[in-house]
Design an enzyme around this catalytic site. Structure first.
Site, PDB file in Angstrom:
ATOM      1  N   HIS A  77      43.656  46.028  36.072  1.00 21.57           N
ATOM      2  CA  HIS A  77      43.791  44.996  37.098  1.00 21.57           C
ATOM      3  C   HIS A  77      42.786  45.294  38.198  1.00 21.57           C
ATOM      4  O   HIS A  77      43.134  45.498  39.362  1.00 21.57           O
ATOM      5  CB  HIS A  77      45.222  44.936  37.632  1.00 21.57           C
ATOM      6  CG  HIS A  77      45.906  43.642  37.327  1.00 21.57           C
ATOM      7  ND1 HIS A  77      46.729  42.996  38.199  1.00 21.57           N
ATOM      8  CD2 HIS A  77      45.846  42.834  36.231  1.00 21.57           C
ATOM      9  CE1 HIS A  77      47.170  41.865  37.656  1.00 21.57           C
ATOM     10  NE2 HIS A  77      46.654  41.761  36.449  1.00 21.57           N
ATOM     11  N   HIS A 113      37.752  37.977  29.823  1.00 24.00           N
ATOM     12  CA  HIS A 113      39.056  38.622  29.962  1.00 24.00           C
ATOM     13  C   HIS A 113      39.976  38.285  28.795  1.00 24.00           C
ATOM     14  O   HIS A 113      40.728  39.139  28.323  1.00 24.00           O
ATOM     15  CB  HIS A 113      39.693  38.190  31.287  1.00 24.00           C
ATOM     16  CG  HIS A 113      40.983  38.879  31.596  1.00 24.00           C
ATOM     17  ND1 HIS A 113      41.037  40.145  32.138  1.00 24.00           N
ATOM     18  CD2 HIS A 113      42.270  38.489  31.443  1.00 24.00           C
ATOM     19  CE1 HIS A 113      42.297  40.501  32.307  1.00 24.00           C
ATOM     20  NE2 HIS A 113      43.074  39.517  31.892  1.00 24.00           N
TER      21      HIS A 113
END
Length: 735
Positions: free
Chosen positions: A80, A34
């Site tokens: 998300h 990430h």
């Protein structure tokens, strides 16, 4: 994902000793996929990011591109996905908050949000719960901070029943002279502003860098999902805009994925600096937090500012005016090392560059076994003739992927402020007036992606997403200037998942290069899979583009305007029924060759459309995409409340032998245009000048959509019926 054994060995080599708990957490956060892009950086270098108007490209929290009168547009997209699968309301809401703060890092005022949602089957109970809470999370957060959600796209597929993909973008504007883009220096102070630091979102970046294995895994990771506070976010927005005007902040960074550890490591590594951090100074929500927790907390609404010592007082006074909490947690130096203290103890001492930039991981990429099974030639002779076109047309308009998304966008305050020129549903892209830049100036923004295409052929699917975004921007009368991308893929450790990622990046790169669209920023989201259901999440490349509009009074919408006007189709139609909505709705099949990307045709046809719009000849423009001409002309009738008589025999084509190909093919680089009959000869001459195929396929008349072919009427549909089916189907499905 926890650090691998090889990475632990590497960390010991970097430090020359065993790492402390705080250091381990710092490395786990920053070395996650990430934050570090360790499995994607090699391929992301393929993306063209340079352009004459690009001021800041990839590398910062958001890029900046010059538009008009010494102003820049700042825009970025973020995912998300993991948080929204576990806690859809907070996961989606904090996705909005995070992307807004990315825009703020350059001092830009956020003016618009877009949401690109890939959701499950609304008839599935769990998917229904996810859908409603994702939309509500975006709505509540966006509405409360006063930033309108003006555009987006939504795709429904059972592959997302348990694991949705939630991609959110934000657009902002700022004077180029006020961009927060100074160089941090030794002795500058590090100030953390905004919300208190708590245990919510602990190691969220690591959580987003692993698969979710089971129902228990979903529940056990609730603590990794951040909880947002839009009221604090609104204060931060106003503060950043004001402090930017004063020019006293050198650098701003969001405390997003990886929290304080990532923000400090990337800051110091990018500028060849070191830092001393005193965690005792940070304002906390829970005072029993351990140092390793403080460093990797991802509590929302927090930002890092770099301020010179001389300017600190000015910053403090404005923070206090807004009632925003802040802490001076440390300072920069020339050591190249990050030192972290807590209660007098040195709890971490890490080389900044080694922490911020782990080595690139080159993964194996293997073509999935199902690729050849899906990529088969779909011949019209193998498709049963449509016996009831009227029934099929209505069925397609009921499809959640076609039907009006008003159920979603009606929950958003898309007109807050005075910027929205084109309301959702009435244009191929949203149009925003730039009141601070100049009279009549504006921008168009749009997001696109097609997971059916990218699942069947990721290269073509990603390339077509870029082209679709380009056409949407052109359709409203804008000049496309740049795009950002979000590549949603599976587990990079699985070669057949990683192959999808590599092919999507190659497709984006090729089409962006051909269309001369710089890819100025983006995001990669890995580990999007649902192991508990033994079903992969369909990968998708999401594209958000921006175009400039010199005069918003000349913006073109898609609704039909006047009786007796002519309907033109721009571009050649090919027999491309593979991977289409027609094939899915008519036969329940998702296979076949994805329509061929056609960059040369895109450029040529877009140039022609732009000239028509500029000369005022185009009264309505709609690009032809999912559902083909059938859906495009129906949508123009629905929004304009006018009928059209269409003759499919007039559609320029190559190789089409049945009307189903002319009506439902999803051939790229095509538009439908409404023009007055009095300008037809001029328009046809222009088409010859551009080398564009144009056919006059219909006339605006009456209150029915009448479709004929080869002298025979195939079907008639009342516009009122089209409106009822199109506008109400998703509402009924979600009720």
């Amino acid at each position: 994902m926890p650090l691998s054994n090889d990475e632990l060995v590497e960390i010991r080599g970097i430090l020359g000793r065993e790492p402390t708990k705080a250091e381990l957490n710092m490395f786990e956060a920053q070395w996650s996929e990430h934050c570090s892009y360790k499995s994607s950086r090699y391929y992301l270098k393929l993306l063209p990011s340079d352009g004459e108007d690009v001021i800041i490209g990839p590398g910062r929290d958001a890029p900046a591109v010059k538009i008009f009168n010494n102003y820049a547009v700042v825009f970025k997209m973020e995912s998300h996905n993991h948080p929204s699968a576990v806690d859809p309301y907070n996961g989606a809401a904090t996705g909005v908050g995070g992307i807004v703060r990315d825009i703020l890092t350059l001092g830009a005022r956020p003016i618009a949000l877009l949401d690109m949602l890939f959701l499950g089957d609304p008839t599935d109970q769990h998917a229904d719960w996810l859908i409603k809470n994702v939309v509500k999370g975006i709505s509540d957060y966006g509405n409360r901070i006063g930033v309108p959600v003006v555009s987006g796209m939504t795709w429904f597929d059972k592959a997302y029943n348990r694991y949705p993909l939630v991609n959110v973008a934000c657009v902002g504007v700022v004077e180029i002279s006020k961009l927060v883009n100074k160089v941090p220096e030794a002795n500058d102070l590090i100030v953390i502003i905004g919300n208190t630091t708590g245990r919510d979102g602990l190691l969220g970046s690591s959580f987003a860098s692993k698969p979710l294995d089971s129902s228990e895994d979903y529940l056990n990771n609730i603590s990794a999902v951040q909880v947002g506070n839009p009221l604090i976010e609104k204060l931060i927005i106003d503060f950043i805009v004001d402090i930017t005007d004063l020019g006293v902040v050198k650098y701003i960074k969001d405390l997003g994925g990886g929290g304080l550890a990532t923000a400090v490591s990337e800051l110091t590594a990018d500028y060849g600096l070191g830092a001393t951090i005193v965690l005792d100074n940070l304002h906390l929500r829970e005072h029993d937090l351990r140092p390793e927790e403080i460093l990797v907390s991802e509590s929302q609404e927090r930002m890092l500012l770099v301020v010179s010592r001389d300017d600190l007082k000015v910053v403090q006074e404005l923070l206090e005016k807004y009632g925003i909490q802040y802490s001076v947690v440390g300072s920069l130096d020339r050591s190249g090392v990050i030192k972290v203290y807590y209660r007098g103890d040195l709890v971490a001492e890490v080389p900044a560059k080694a922490l911020a930039k782990p080595r690139i991981r080159l993964r194996d990429a293997v073509v999935p076994k199902h690729f050849n099974e899906l990529n088969v030639e779909v011949r019209i002779t193998d498709i049963p003739e449509v016996k009831d076109l009227r029934k099929l047309m209505l069925k397609m308009l009921r499809s959640p992927n076609i039907a009006s998304k008003e159920w979603i966008y009606s929950q958003y305050d898309y007109e807050v402020g005075i910027r929205t020129v084109v309301k959702p549903g009435y244009g191929d892209a949203a149009v925003l007036r730039l009141v601070e830049v100049g009279d009549g100036l504006g921008i168009a923004v749009k997001g696109d992606g097609n997971p059916r295409y990218t699942y069947i052929n990721p290269f073509r699917g990603a390339a077509n997403a870029v082209a679709e975004c380009y056409r949407n921007l052109v359709s409203v009368g804008s000049k496309p200037i740049a795009i950002v991308d979000e590549v949603n893929a599976g587990n990079p450790e699985k070669p057949d998942h990683y192959w999808y990622f590599t092919e999507m990046v190659k497709g984006i790169s090729w089409m962006a290069q051909e269309l001369k669209l710089p890819v100025v920023g983006g995001k990669v989201s890995f580990y999007n899979e649902d192991l508990s259901m033994n079903s992969p999440v369909k990968p998708v490349a999401t594209i958000v583009g921006v175009g400039t509009i010199a005069n918003i009074r000349n913006v073109v919408t898609l609704d039909l305007k006047e009786d007796d006007d002519l309907i033109l189709i721009v571009g050649t139609t090919y027999p491309e029924l593979g991977a289409t909505e027609f094939l899915q709705v008519h036969l329940g099949l998702e296979l076949g060759e994805v329509p061929l990307p056609r960059p040369s045709s895109e450029l040529r046809n877009a140039g022609f459309i732009s000239e028509l719009v500029g000369l005022g000849y185009a009264k309505a423009v709609h690009d032809v995409d999912v559902g083909g001409v059938a859906v495009a002309i129906a949508e123009m009738c629905i929004k304009g409340l006018k009928g059209v008589v269409v003759d499919l025999s007039k559609v320029p084509n190559r190789g089409c032998s049945r009307y189903e190909e002319l009506l439902f093919s999803e051939t790229q680089a095509r538009y439908l245009v409404e023009v007055g009959s009095e300008v037809l000869d001029v328009v046809v001459d222009l088409a010859r000048k551009y080398g564009v195929d144009v056919g006059v396929i219909g006339r605006v008349v009456g209150d029915e959509l009448v479709i004929s072919y080869d002298g025979h009427v195939l079907t008639k549909l009342k516009v009122d019926e089209l409106v009822n089916v199109y506008e109400n189907s998703l509402n009924e499905l979600m009720s």
